[in-house]
Design an enzyme around this catalytic site. Sequence first.
Site, mmCIF file in Angstrom:
data_model
loop_
_atom_site.group_PDB
_atom_site.id
_atom_site.type_symbol
_atom_site.label_atom_id
_atom_site.label_comp_id
_atom_site.label_asym_id
_atom_site.label_seq_id
_atom_site.Cartn_x
_atom_site.Cartn_y
_atom_site.Cartn_z
ATOM 1 N N HIS A 1 47.643 27.916 66.726
ATOM 2 C CA HIS A 1 48.288 26.747 67.329
ATOM 3 C C HIS A 1 48.821 25.838 66.225
ATOM 4 O O HIS A 1 48.069 25.145 65.551
ATOM 5 C CB HIS A 1 47.271 25.996 68.191
ATOM 6 C CG HIS A 1 47.877 24.993 69.126
ATOM 7 N ND1 HIS A 1 49.165 24.534 69.012
ATOM 8 C CD2 HIS A 1 47.352 24.360 70.223
ATOM 9 C CE1 HIS A 1 49.412 23.655 69.982
ATOM 10 N NE2 HIS A 1 48.334 23.544 70.731
ATOM 11 N N ALA B 1 51.497 23.599 66.918
ATOM 12 C CA ALA B 1 52.475 22.802 67.674
ATOM 13 C C ALA B 1 51.909 21.445 68.099
ATOM 14 O O ALA B 1 50.744 21.123 67.861
ATOM 15 C CB ALA B 1 52.922 23.585 68.914
ATOM 16 N N HIS B 2 52.778 20.634 68.703
ATOM 17 C CA HIS B 2 52.441 19.477 69.545
ATOM 18 C C HIS B 2 51.757 18.321 68.832
ATOM 19 O O HIS B 2 51.168 17.449 69.466
ATOM 20 C CB HIS B 2 51.575 19.915 70.739
ATOM 21 C CG HIS B 2 52.184 21.005 71.545
ATOM 22 N ND1 HIS B 2 51.466 21.789 72.406
ATOM 23 C CD2 HIS B 2 53.459 21.453 71.615
ATOM 24 C CE1 HIS B 2 52.271 22.676 72.975
ATOM 25 N NE2 HIS B 2 53.494 22.494 72.499
ATOM 26 N N TYR C 1 49.172 18.634 66.641
ATOM 27 C CA TYR C 1 47.793 18.919 66.251
ATOM 28 C C TYR C 1 47.740 19.249 64.752
ATOM 29 O O TYR C 1 48.726 19.079 64.044
ATOM 30 C CB TYR C 1 47.206 20.020 67.132
ATOM 31 C CG TYR C 1 47.086 19.595 68.578
ATOM 32 C CD1 TYR C 1 46.279 18.519 68.939
ATOM 33 C CD2 TYR C 1 47.822 20.228 69.575
ATOM 34 C CE1 TYR C 1 46.191 18.096 70.265
ATOM 35 C CE2 TYR C 1 47.735 19.816 70.903
ATOM 36 C CZ TYR C 1 46.912 18.747 71.240
ATOM 37 O OH TYR C 1 46.835 18.319 72.541
#
Length: 367
Positions: free
Chosen positions: A174, A176-177, A179
């Site tokens: 992960h 993305a976004h 984080y």
Amino acid sequence: MSNTNRSIEPLFQTFANEKIKLSNRTVMAPMTRGFSPEGVPGEDVAAYYRRRAENGVGLIVTEGTGINHPASVSGASIPVFYGEDSLNGWANVVKQVHKAGGKIVPQLWHVGMTREKGDLPNQEALPVGPSGLSLDGEKVTEPMTEKEVVELVEAYAQAAADAKRLGFDGIEIHGAHGYLIDQFFWEKTNQRKDRYGGDLVGRTQFAVEVIEACRREVGPDFPIIFRFSQWKMNDFKAKLAETPDELERFLQPLVEEGVDIFHCSTRRFWEPEFEGSDLNLAGWTKKLTGKPVISVGSVGLDGEFTSFSGANTTSLDGLIKKLDKEEFDLVAIGRSLLMDPEWVKKVYEGRANDLLSFNKEALQKLY
């Protein structure tokens, strides 16, 4: 394909590369659920994922699951990917999905500076990030030392090794976004002057080392998916790359370290990423890297997911057209699958009238 409405045929073609073969082009998008007390996914979570496999989802990406670091998640019921009990729980998830004929990868996650001080499960653990800055640019903690950064790289690597050992079909990292990994990518949250900072390419160094370490642990034949986005949870208009040239420069180091598939997160899959082209973020990523890509963003629904209010079903024609033109290879479905485990099966059987609208009450239950 005799049972399939010809208009949706591209969605139900097989997908294969040298590392993974899928029965169709559908992917269950990762969605945080918070039904894993003390970080342990139980029988109800395993059954939740199994239902999607039984109903034809090509690839399941689990909800974000925390790597082995005390501040990796923010919430006592968010699953983690370390410790005997949690890993046994995930082993059962894999077992149940495979029994149903499905494929599944865990999404390896660290929330970084989006964690608030005092959050569970480890209230004493401070949030960590490249420069100790919140997504709004405010100083919360001290920047991580290089030693701490290296330890986090190894935590990702250990999770990757455990994923392979437990029988998963690959991993998704992960990035993305807003984080942790994305906080290294973004100039607003990464103001480091060492090898983990600098320009757009320099800021990929942490991700590069994570991918490299994961590849070291899983070997050359195990699929590594990497999820990235332009937008952040606090800034939907944020951009890592303002132009295709910048996007290519950003992606190239990740390609070189061995990403097999890019999961390109947008809020609305139909929106062009750059002026002068109809290609979305996934389309551009495929064009620039030659790698397979997953597109995502309000598939089958008329409201963007970030509002998490209700949304009605809508036509898949625009999606199928882009898929048929090979702008992207795979399609991740989020809220529609969260609400309705039979979504893929219904689409395959031409039962559009049976598709369910989304309502936010679905967040409170494992359908």
